[in-house]
Write an enzyme that holds these catalytic residues in place. Structure first.
Site, PDB file in Angstrom:
ATOM      1  N   HIS A 437       0.817  -1.212   0.000  1.00 10.96           N
ATOM      2  CA  HIS A 437       0.000   0.000   0.000  1.00 10.96           C
ATOM      3  C   HIS A 437       0.854   1.268   0.000  1.00 10.96           C
ATOM      4  O   HIS A 437       0.327   2.357  -0.245  1.00 10.96           O
ATOM      5  CB  HIS A 437      -0.921  -0.007   1.227  1.00 10.96           C
ATOM      6  CG  HIS A 437      -2.180   0.770   1.011  1.00 10.96           C
ATOM      7  ND1 HIS A 437      -2.436   1.497  -0.142  1.00 10.96           N
ATOM      8  CD2 HIS A 437      -3.281   0.958   1.793  1.00 10.96           C
ATOM      9  CE1 HIS A 437      -3.606   2.080  -0.056  1.00 10.96           C
ATOM     10  NE2 HIS A 437      -4.151   1.777   1.118  1.00 10.96           N
ATOM     11  N   ASP A 441      -2.226   2.232  -4.579  1.00 14.10           N
ATOM     12  CA  ASP A 441      -3.441   2.668  -3.894  1.00 14.10           C
ATOM     13  C   ASP A 441      -4.555   1.645  -4.100  1.00 14.10           C
ATOM     14  O   ASP A 441      -4.482   0.774  -4.985  1.00 14.10           O
ATOM     15  CB  ASP A 441      -3.888   4.036  -4.419  1.00 14.10           C
ATOM     16  CG  ASP A 441      -2.888   5.130  -4.072  1.00 14.10           C
ATOM     17  OD1 ASP A 441      -2.199   4.981  -3.038  1.00 14.10           O
ATOM     18  OD2 ASP A 441      -2.784   6.110  -4.835  1.00 14.10           O
TER      19      ASP A 441
END
Length: 466
Positions: A437, A441
């Site tokens: 992450h 995204d």
């Protein structure tokens, strides 16, 4: 040819010791008053050595003559003692088996097991031992045909490339075969005698120790049993050291959890159309290409299409930079009896279904046989793990460093689904995408997984590139 020039002004001796030692009792008067120079020339190597020598006196020419010819021209007053020693060795019959080069990124390994015993006959390049490394298992082969004389290393030792493992006699003379049954009595014989001696010596102390225990209050044992946990006996446990491969996998997976910001998104895929495509063309596919058409090639083609639509999933963080890869190398996680290995399908974006299936079969066979090389597992930009072959319904795979994402496939289960307003049984599969992450995204991750779902549910998209 190496030359050595020695000069000395004493008249104690004319020639010193090289391979031959000459000790004159007296030197000639002519040479006593003149500085003497001895020239010794010795060839390199371990072969026979010939010494050349000549006295150099002022006003004379310099030449090199074999030393035996000098002896005939030098008249020494007294006795001359000549000592010589021949060089011979039987080491030419013995050869050493050493640990081979194990790869650029591997510096050492563990000697896992010996495939032969001292006294066994071996042929050229026949494996005699196995070395476990962080990634693969490497064989130590015999350099010559002969009989194993002895092992220099032991099982469990950490060895490096070039480490001696065994000594092999090419002729086999003086080597006695050591059978495995001969070793057992030597180790097992002293154990029964030790137990018998202990039984004979301990009865009286045990009886004496039990008597005072009987006089203790009966309430003390229950208190100890209530406060102390009841552990299983040690004889019901086994302690086995971890293999190098297992330790490496454990380290990499823990580093992945400690480094990456792991997040997993899920989706489900209707496998009806891909399974129908496979059943209709599997015979013609096998007849033309010589390999079976599987479901993995369809998912690899879908992953290639998804990576092309979302290039950030194929990228990686390097310090403060992001490296975007213009190639697609798909790593396939393969479980073997010795551990998990991840061979790589290079340039999967330039391969068709047949090329992918052939490469999968080749790499899987090498992985199960333990013959896969380091180069075939190095690199990779994206990983696919198929836990469905073992019956897994749902899981959260862990990223294979230094990649940024991994796709998890699972088992196909028939479930009731609403299709066109009707409830129909459909073969469904859960898919999971674990991603870093920090780089990817949620939007890109969900779009990536949706692209895989769309392509697998309708493979015609690959033909039309839509």
């Amino acid at each position: 040819m190496l030359g050595v020039l020695r000069s000395r002004g004493s008249s104690s001796s004319i020639l010193k010791q090289s391979l031959q030692t000459i000790r004159p009792a007296a030197s000639t008067p002519r040479a006593a008053s003149t500085a003497e120079t001895e020239v010794l020339l010795a060839p390199r190597g371990l072969g026979h050595v010939r010494n050349y020598s000549r006295l150099v006196v002022p006003g004379s020419t310099v030449s090199l003559t074999p030393k035996r010819d000098v002896f005939s021209t030098i008249h020494l007053m007294g006795t001359t003692q000549i000592w010589s020693k021949g060089f011979s060795s039987d080491s030419a019959d013995l050869v050493e088996a050493v640990v081979p080069f194990m790869g650029e990124s591997i510096t050492d390994g563990t000697l896992a097991t010996f495939l032969k015993q001292p006294g066994d006959r071996v042929e050229v390049d026949e494996p005699i031992a196995q070395i476990e490394t962080d990634k693969v298992t490497i064989d130590v082969a015999s350099p010559e045909a002969g009989v194993i004389k002895e092992f220099v290393a032991k099982e469990g030792d950490t060895v490096e490339p070039g480490t001696k493992v065994a000594i092999i006699s090419k002729s086999g003379e003086g080597v006695a075969h050591v059978a495995p049954s001969e070793k057992i009595p030597e180790k097992a014989a002293p154990k029964p005698t030790e137990k018998k001696d202990e039984v004979k010596q301990t009865p009286k102390p045990e009886v004496a120790a039990e008597k005072p225990k009987k006089s203790t209050p009966a309430t003390s044992p229950p208190r100890q049993a209530a406060s102390e946990p009841q552990l299983p006996p040690k004889d019901r446990e086994r302690r086995v050291p971890m293999t190098r491969l297992r330790k490496r996998v454990a380290t990499r997976l823990k580093d992945s959890q400690n480094t990456f910001a792991l997040l997993t998104t899920f989706n489900e895929v209707d496998m009806t159309n891909l399974m129908k495509l496979r059943s209709e063309y599997k015979d013609a596919f096998y007849e033309k290409h010589g390999v079976k058409l599987g479901l993995m090639s369809g998912f690899i083609k879908a992953a290639v299409s998804a990576l092309q639509h979302q290039p950030v999933v194929n990228a990686v963080i390097d310090g403060d930079d992001i490296i975007y890869r213009d190639y697609i190398d798909i790593s396939i996680a393969v479980g073997t009896p010795k551990g998990l290995v991840v061979p790589v399908i290079r340039n999967a974006d330039n391969m068709n279904f047949a090329d992918i299936e052939k490469e999968i079969n080749t790499l899987a066979k090498k992985a199960n046989d333990g013959t896969i090389s380091i180069d075939e597992m190095a690199g990779g930009s994206f990983t696919i793990s198929n836990g469905g072959v073992y019956g897994s319904l749902l899981s959260t795979p862990i990223i294979n460093p230094p990649q940024s994402a991994i796709l998890g496939m699972h088992s196909i289960v028939s479930r009731p689904m609403v299709v066109g307003g009707n409830v129909l049984p459909r073969p469904m599969m859960y898919v999971a995408l674990t991603y870093d992450h920090r780089l990817i995204d949620g939007r890109e991750a969900v779009f990536f997984l949706r692209r895989i779902k769309d392509v697998v549910e309708d493979p015609r998209r690959l033909l039309l590139d839509v």
